[in-house]
Every structure is written in structure tokens, then in C-alpha cells.
Design an enzyme around this catalytic site. Structure first.
Site, PDB file in Angstrom:
ATOM      1  N   ARG A 117       0.841  -1.213   0.000  1.00  0.00           N
ATOM      2  CA  ARG A 117       0.000   0.000   0.000  1.00  0.00           C
ATOM      3  C   ARG A 117       0.871   1.256   0.000  1.00  0.00           C
ATOM      4  O   ARG A 117       0.518   2.266  -0.608  1.00  0.00           O
ATOM      5  CB  ARG A 117      -0.915  -0.007   1.235  1.00  0.00           C
ATOM      6  CG  ARG A 117      -1.798   1.211   1.443  1.00  0.00           C
ATOM      7  CD  ARG A 117      -2.859   1.376   0.384  1.00  0.00           C
ATOM      8  NE  ARG A 117      -3.643   0.176   0.156  1.00  0.00           N
ATOM      9  CZ  ARG A 117      -4.667   0.115  -0.683  1.00  0.00           C
ATOM     10  NH1 ARG A 117      -5.038   1.192  -1.371  1.00  0.00           N
ATOM     11  NH2 ARG A 117      -5.319  -1.017  -0.868  1.00  0.00           N
ATOM     12  N   HIS A 357      -5.291  -4.002   4.377  1.00  0.00           N
ATOM     13  CA  HIS A 357      -5.215  -2.825   3.526  1.00  0.00           C
ATOM     14  C   HIS A 357      -3.766  -2.387   3.356  1.00  0.00           C
ATOM     15  O   HIS A 357      -3.327  -2.036   2.250  1.00  0.00           O
ATOM     16  CB  HIS A 357      -6.052  -1.686   4.106  1.00  0.00           C
ATOM     17  CG  HIS A 357      -6.327  -0.584   3.136  1.00  0.00           C
ATOM     18  ND1 HIS A 357      -5.689   0.634   3.191  1.00  0.00           N
ATOM     19  CD2 HIS A 357      -7.175  -0.521   2.070  1.00  0.00           C
ATOM     20  CE1 HIS A 357      -6.135   1.405   2.213  1.00  0.00           C
ATOM     21  NE2 HIS A 357      -7.019   0.730   1.519  1.00  0.00           N
ATOM     22  N   CYS A 358      -2.994  -2.420   4.424  1.00  0.00           N
ATOM     23  CA  CYS A 358      -1.588  -2.021   4.359  1.00  0.00           C
ATOM     24  C   CYS A 358      -0.787  -2.893   3.397  1.00  0.00           C
ATOM     25  O   CYS A 358       0.177  -2.435   2.786  1.00  0.00           O
ATOM     26  CB  CYS A 358      -0.948  -2.122   5.741  1.00  0.00           C
ATOM     27  SG  CYS A 358      -1.722  -1.123   7.027  1.00  0.00           S
ATOM     28  N   LEU A 359      -1.183  -4.140   3.258  1.00  0.00           N
ATOM     29  CA  LEU A 359      -0.433  -5.096   2.458  1.00  0.00           C
ATOM     30  C   LEU A 359      -0.725  -5.010   0.967  1.00  0.00           C
ATOM     31  O   LEU A 359      -0.020  -5.620   0.162  1.00  0.00           O
ATOM     32  CB  LEU A 359      -0.737  -6.520   2.926  1.00  0.00           C
ATOM     33  CG  LEU A 359      -0.177  -6.908   4.302  1.00  0.00           C
ATOM     34  CD1 LEU A 359      -0.848  -8.193   4.791  1.00  0.00           C
ATOM     35  CD2 LEU A 359       1.337  -7.096   4.240  1.00  0.00           C
TER      36      LEU A 359
END
Length: 366
Positions: A117, A357-359
Site C-alpha cells: 500500500r 489494507h496495508c499489504l
């Protein structure tokens, strides 16, 4: 599909010469809302203990593979693999997990960490022409916290070369987890992150807003204050505040006044209530509870139900075997009004101080 990006390749993809001085917004490009259809979602496969130390990398892998499988039910998954050996390992693991390999694309290139992300490509599209472009923001590992990061910083151009897309470089540090879009001209972000001197100390708030508007193709920047405990990104928005449609926001809240997150989330909530969208209306605000503190080995992780990924198959929501899991799922089911909610365990992933989401970074379908 397979693509190898050598570290010594520097193929420059730029806008056409007659438009090189124009910004994406001037050319009609914009960053779509996450709920718009995807062609693919991009991931950088974790391979070292930069974020998951000791045996924790192996422990989180089944949850990561389940994440890939869930995304692949509705779209392609682009996987950036550090080397050919890791690619072959991934293929074997995905086969055992039951993933359709026809839905998987690979780019083989050196990588540092897994948080796509933040270091991956930002896709903007021109709705009138159907063109797609990559914005290559600079990446410095959240203010220089986790060197080295130069291989990750090369990721957007590797994806641009693989997809044969033009790429534009704004020349500043920016992370995808620090911004949230409604697809109708508005962007949400946090002061603690984008105004932090460890990112772009030469820029003031107004200058940062202008660059966001120019390169994301948006018209309005809305600010909350800070992020949650355990978040080492200086307060990314995707752990606290998310759009679920053009005029509706889910905002994390903490009801325990003694909790470390109570004050900052309450401040953010009051700021959200004062906001007005481009149409002059106050956004609808849905309060989303935080999980009870997710503590692993005496470390409070940034566990949050807001770190969901909206993909073609549904909304992949991190859950933590936590008393508040079902409450959050029920709220998100109503908020997304018919879109499938896919709860997946993130009890091991969250040790890395991020979640689904960060990934990931979505590539829109045009």
C-alpha cells in the site's frame, strides 16, 4: 504471467512529450474509489523478518495465503517476488492453498518489506479516455524508520514497465495508507503523518494539499489529527477513518475512556463532524468500534477493523478472535449495503503493525 525486473534496468516511462509539464489532474486523471471495479490487486510477498521476527513470518503465512485466495475469487492478484526461488515457493504454497494460478501474475524483483500500500504503484485513470497511469511517489520507510528501502522504492516503475503504463513522479514522499478517497473529489488524511517533518520538511500544508490535488486528481483534502497506538507510520488514515461510499465514512471509536486510543479517536471524530464535502453536505458518519486491545508478547499492536480491503469479491475485514469482532462485522455489513463481508483472521499478520489494507494496492479496471 511472469515478468523479471532486473535491479539495473532503468527504463523511463513518462507522459508524452507534449504533455510532460501537465499534472495528472490537468490531463483528466483521478484516483478511483476503492470500491470501483479492479483489474487486479498488487502485493509484495513477505520474505524476511523485517516486520515479522523469528518464527512469526512462518506463523503469519497461512493468513497471508488466505488473503491472496480471497482476493483471487474476484480479480487477478499481482505478486512481487524478491527472486525466482521465492516465486517458485509461492507457487507451491498457493497450489496447496487451492488458489487458481491462472489468477496470479508475478513480477520478480528485489524487495525490502511487504507493505505494498505504501511503496507500491498508485493507479490513476482517465474516465473519458480509459487511460491508466502510475504515480510513483517516493518511499522512505515511514520517515526513515526501517532502512534499507531502496528496492521497495523501485516497485512502482517495475509495475509500470510490466503493464506498459506511463508513470509520473511528483518528487515527494507519500504513502498509500496515509490517504483515503471517496471517488468524488475528496481525500482524507492525517496531520500527524503527512505534516510530519520526517516526510517532506520543505513543504507546508498548503503545498502538500496542492500536490495531492495535482497528482491524485482530487479537489479537496480533509484532515484528521492522528493515528492509533502501535501504528509505526505516524498515524495512517487506513487504521482509523475510511469511506464506504461517496458521502459515508466509518470512523473508529474507543468507548473505554481509560484506553490510550480514546482521546485521539474522539478528537478525530469531532473533526469529522465539522467537515463538509464538495457538495456542501456533512458526511454521514458510522462509528466503528475498536477491538479490545490486541496485545502480542506484551506489545500492543495497531489492531483495527478499519484496515479492510474492498475488492471485487467483497470487503476483506481483519478479525482477531476478539470480543468485538462480530459487532464490527455487523456494522460493516450494514455500511456496505449488500457487498459481501469476508472476515479473515489477522492475529499473526497484525504483529507486523499492519493488516490487509496495508499489504495491498488495487489496480482499477478501465
Amino acid at each position: 504471467m511472469h515478468f523479471i525486473f532486473e535491479q539495473n534496468q532503468y527504463i523511463s516511462y513518462t507522459l508524452a512529450a507534449n504533455t510532460a509539464s501537465s499534472t495528472p489532474r490537468e490531463l483528466g486523471f483521478t484516483f478511483p474509489a476503492e470500491w470501483a471495479p479492479h483489474r487486479a490487486t498488487w502485493l509484495t510477498f513477505p520474505h524476511n523478518d523485517a516486520s515479522w521476527q523469528g518464527d512469526k513470518l512462518a506463523k503469519m503465512r497461512p493468513q497471508y495465503l488466505a488473503f491472496i485466495k480471497a482476493i483471487s475469487e474476484g480479480e487477478n492478484v499481482g505478486i512481487i517476488a524478491n527472486d525466482e526461488a521465492l516465486k517458485q515457493f509461492i507457487i507451491g504454497e498457493l497450489t496447496k492453498t487451492g488458489v487458481d494460478l491462472a489468477k496470479i501474475e508475478f513480477i520478480v524483483k528485489p524487495t525490502n518489506d511487504a507493505w505494498c500500500r505504501d511503496h507500491g504503484p498508485s493507479f490513476v485513470v482517465n474516465p473519458k479516455t480509459g487511460e491508466k497511469m502510475i504515480v510513483d511517489w517516493g518511499h522512505n520507510a515511514w520517515g526513515g524508520k526501517y532502512p534499507p528501502y531502496d528496492d521497495d522504492n523501485r516497485t512502482p516503475r517495475a509495475v509500470a514497465e510490466y503493464l506498459n503504463l506511463p508513470v509520473v513522479n511528483p518528487g515527494i514522499i507519500m504513502e498509500g495508507g496515509s490517504v483515503e478517497f471517496n471517488g468524488a473529489g475528496s481525500l482524507l488524511t492525517s496531520k500527524s503523518c503527512l505534516l510530519n517533518p520526517n516526510r517532506n520538511p520543505h513543504l507546508n500544508q498548503g503545498q502538500i494539499e496542492q500536490i495531492l490535488c495535482d497528482y491524485y486528481g482530487i479537489e479537496q483534502v480533509l484532515w484528521v489529527e492522528d493515528g492509533i497506538v502501535g501504528d509505526d507510520t505516524d498515524g495512517h488514515i487506513d487504521d482509523t477513518t475510511r469511506f464506504v461510499n461517496e458521502d459515508t465514512i466509518v470512523a473508529c471509536v474507543e468507548t473505554d475512556r481509560n484506553d490510550e486510543n480514546f482521546a485521539v479517536l474522539n478528537t478525530n471524530l469531532q473533526m469529522l463532524k465539522e467537515m463538509r464535502l464538495l457538495n456542501g453536505k456533512q458526511p454521514n458518519i458510522i462509528e466503528l468500534p475498536m477491538p479490545k486491545a490486541v496485545i502480542i508478547d506484551d506489545f500492543r499492536t495497531p489492531g483495527s477493523y478499519a484496515n479492510f480491503l474492498i475488492c471485487n469479491a467483497g470487503v476483506i475485514v481483519p478479525v482477531f478472535n476478539n470480543p468485538h469482532d462480530q459487532i464490527a462485522i455487523d456494522i460493516l455489513e450494514k455500511a456496505f449495503n449488500g457487498r459481501k463481508i469476508i472476515p479473515l483472521l489477522a492475529t499473526e499478520i497484525i504483529w507486523g503493525q499492519g493488516s490487509f489494507h496495508c499489504l495491498s494496492q488495487q489496480e482499477p479496471l478501465v
